[in-house]
Design an enzyme around this catalytic site. Structure first.
Site, short mmCIF file in Angstrom:
data_model
loop_
_atom_site.label_atom_id
_atom_site.label_comp_id
_atom_site.label_asym_id
_atom_site.label_seq_id
_atom_site.Cartn_x
_atom_site.Cartn_y
_atom_site.Cartn_z
CG HIS A 97 -60.65 -18.90 -32.66
ND1 HIS A 97 -61.65 -18.46 -33.49
CD2 HIS A 97 -59.63 -17.99 -32.79
CE1 HIS A 97 -61.27 -17.34 -34.08
NE2 HIS A 97 -60.05 -17.04 -33.66
CD GLU A 98 -56.44 -17.75 -30.33
OE1 GLU A 98 -55.47 -17.64 -31.11
OE2 GLU A 98 -57.34 -16.89 -30.24
CG HIS A 108 -55.80 -18.36 -35.61
ND1 HIS A 108 -56.24 -17.89 -36.83
CD2 HIS A 108 -56.63 -17.83 -34.68
CE1 HIS A 108 -57.29 -17.10 -36.64
NE2 HIS A 108 -57.55 -17.04 -35.33
N GLY A 136 -37.04 7.73 -31.80
CA GLY A 136 -35.87 8.44 -31.28
C GLY A 136 -35.56 9.74 -31.98
CE LYS A 137 -40.49 11.72 -34.89
NZ LYS A 137 -40.96 10.37 -34.49
CB THR A 138 -37.12 13.98 -29.01
OG1 THR A 138 -38.40 14.27 -29.56
CG2 THR A 138 -36.74 15.05 -28.00
N GLY A 159 -41.83 7.18 -31.40
CA GLY A 159 -41.00 6.33 -30.56
C GLY A 159 -39.72 5.86 -31.19
N GLY A 176 -40.30 10.01 -39.03
CA GLY A 176 -40.35 8.62 -38.61
C GLY A 176 -41.53 8.34 -37.72
#
Length: 612
Positions: free
Chosen positions: A426-427, A430, A209-211, A207, A204
């Site tokens: 510009h923003e 968008h 959550g494997k550990t 971050g 995965g």
């Protein structure tokens, strides 16, 4: 500090202390005038003596005028006999004799024996410490091939990690529950002839959550848990990693049933034959030993090997075959429901204000991992503490989310009025195109405050998680990306460098549409294979499986897609020029516009037309 140097300093310190003590005693003795025994007896006869203190063979004489004298007598003869031999009347001695101490033996040892013995003892102690240090170095050299894993005993913990402590990852927890049941009651499986997997590979993004899942398995099963990173096996000497693998598995077998967790196994599990050292490469030797140890497990060993990686594509095929890592458990990024559950877990110890809506935060954080969400709430708590407030507000959480996503505010960056106007339009470009394109994601926030490397940002997120994307959605994204530069061109009749990141992302997306997703006139096929090569650094290599003529066609298709998106954005901005001006002027005044205020200015977002 070097232990040898430490021993030398300790020895010198002891010697200095003893020398100081001896010199102090000698100075006290030298404070009084040294005279002969006859002179003392003469003074006694002339009634000049006030007191005489006898300390072994030392006579400490105090005269009536206050001066002090010292003299020595024979150690074996007492002072009375000596005075009698000198003809001193006994009645005179009775009046002047003070204290009498017989410590001739102590004085003999201190003045005669100690100066000879002390150097010998110090030199002998220094040699012993040196040999002891050398012996310790030899022991460490002999244990060079041993590994020191971080061992956790869940039974001895006050609160072991269990599956209940982990939000989301329901499928992964269900898959790993079988391993827990085997460790608790293996006979139930072996009686039916079932062979429990020897290894499980957790795959995965970072971050997710494997550990934590591996620790939860140990907490659920209540067995020893050996945690080690793949990089800890690798040393500069060939064979050390393989020796540490043997030592690790030997320890695990002694405490079976147990769990061996190897984090970042790709550090040693790279495909063999790709290294610079051939078969003698240290990583290959370590990997070979891992394969041998996992093959050597008996059916009654009861040792489960769990490994984690975010790069399963680089692992050696022999590591993934049945009998080693039989199971591959995929842990994806959390969806909106799982993100909300994760936020609830990390919000337990934080005083949240009543206005905090974890569901809204989950909606605004697509693509966040569990670690990102934890970091976001932690940053929100830090912002609250810096503001001397007692509760974490929704505004703190949103600011923390933007900090994790884009970086901290660059308050020191001062823009000129012209640059501020360019950023605002510009923003606004968008945002207006994203709002009036029904299929585009809704706008959550617009800001012209610099964060990270961005002069401003327009945050748009989907209302629900998406696993698949369609061609119209991609074209809408391209139009929104190009709208910022288009707005600059329409208002100022020139473009700035502020659109460089937008153009880079649009070009990359257009190439993926053509070469990876088969959504162009070139047909349903992919073009080229991308391979990551690790050779004196990281390099992305593309293997071309198409001709130069096809490469030209790919470029033409990319240009066509970008031109269509450009035309779509230009058309919207021309028809919605009033909306563009309205949003830009609002940004110049307030610098930030949230979704509710944005939709108040422009009205609700148009609905997606129903499919015919």
């Amino acid at each position: 500090m070097n232990p040898l140097l430490k021993n030398i300093l300790i020895s010198l310190g002891i010697l200095l202390v003893l020398s100081f003590f001896v010199s102090t005693v000698n100075l006290q003795e030298k404070a009084a005038k040294q005279v002969s025994l006859g002179e003392v007896m003469t003074d006694i006869q002339k009634d000049k003596v006030k007191t005489v203190d006898v300390n072994g063979d030392q006579l400490q004489v105090t005269l009536k005028d206050g001066s002090k004298l010292t003299a020595r007598k024979e150690p074996t003869v007492d002072f009375t006999t000596v005075a009698k031999n000198f003809g001193v009347p006994p009645e005179k001695l009775t009046a002047i004799i003070g204290t009498v101490k017989d410590n001739s033996t102590t004085v003999f040892w201190f003045n005669t024996v100690l100066p000879l013995v002390l150097p010998i003892v110090l030199i002998g102690g220094f040699i012993w410490l040196t040999f002891r240090q050398v012996q310790g170095q030899n022991n460490r050299a002999m244990s060079f091939g041993q590994v020191m894993p971080k061992e956790a005993e869940p039974a001895s913990k006050k609160k072991p990690v269990t599956f209940k402590d982990i939000a989301g990852a329901a499928e992964a927890k269900e898959e790993l529950q079988e391993i827990v049941e085997f460790l608790k009651s293996p006979k139930r499986f072996t009686d039916l002839g079932a062979k429990i997997p020897k290894g499980a590979l957790l795959v995965g993004p970072p971050g997710t959550g494997k550990t934590l899942l591996a620790k939860a398995i140990a907490g659920e099963a209540d067995v020893p848990f050996y945690n080690i990173s793949g990089s800890e096996f690798v040393e500069m000497f060939v064979g050390v990693g393989a020796s540490r693998v043997r030592d690790l598995f030997r320890r695990a077998k002694k405490t079976a049933p147990s769990i061996v967790f190897i984090d970042e196994i790709d550090a040693v599990g790279h495909q063999r034959g790709a290294g610079l050292g051939g078969g003698h490469d240290e990583r290959e030797q370590t990997l070979n030993q891992i394969l041998v140890e996992m093959d050597g497990f008996d059916t009654d060993t009861h040792v489960i090997v769990i490994a984690a990686t975010n790069r399963p594509d680089v692992l050696d095929p022999a590591l993934l075959r049945p009998g080693r890592f039989d199971r591959r458990v995929t842990i994806d990024l959390p969806d909106i429901g799982e993100r909300e559950a994760i936020l609830k877990v990390h919000a337990v110890d934080k005083p949240l204000d009543k206005d905090v809506n974890l569901r809204r935060l989950a909606e605004r954080t697509p693509g966040f991992s569990g670690a990102d969400l934890a970091n976001m709430l932690n940053e929100a708590a830090i912002l609250t503490a810096r503001g001397n407030r007692k509760t974490v507000t929704m505004e703190d959480c949103i600011l923390a989310m933007e900090k994790v996503l884009l970086g901290p505010e660059r308050k020191s960056k001062v823009m000129t009025e012209h640059e501020k106007h360019i950023t605002a339009y510009h923003e606004a470009g968008h945002a207006v195109v994203a709002h009036f394109l029904p299929i585009a994601d809704p706008v959550q926030k617009i800001s012209i405050i610099s964060r990270g490397r961005a002069g401003g940002f327009t945050l748009k997120t989907p209302t629900e998680d998406k696993n698949y994307h369609t061609f119209p959605e991609f074209m809408a994204d391209l139009a929104v990306m190009l709208a910022g530069q288009l707005a600059e061109q329409q208002i100022f009749h020139e473009v700035s460098t502020g659109a460089s990141s937008d153009l880079q992302q649009a070009t990359r997306l257009a190439r993926q549409i053509v070469t990876r997703f088969g959504m162009s006139k070139l047909g349903p096929r992919t073009f080229g294979e991308r391979e990551e090569m690790i050779f004196l650094g990281r390099e992305i290599h593309e293997q071309r499986d198409y001709s130069e003529k096809t490469a030209q066609e790919i470029d033409k298709e990319m240009d066509r897609l970008l031109a269509e998106a450009h035309a779509t954005a230009a058309k919207i901005l021309e028809h919605q020029h009033a909306a563009l001006e309205k949003i830009a002027k609002e940004l110049l005044v307030k610098e930030t516009i949230e979704r509710d205020a944005f939709e108040t200015l422009l009205g609700p977002k148009p609905a997606v037309p129903a499919a015919s």
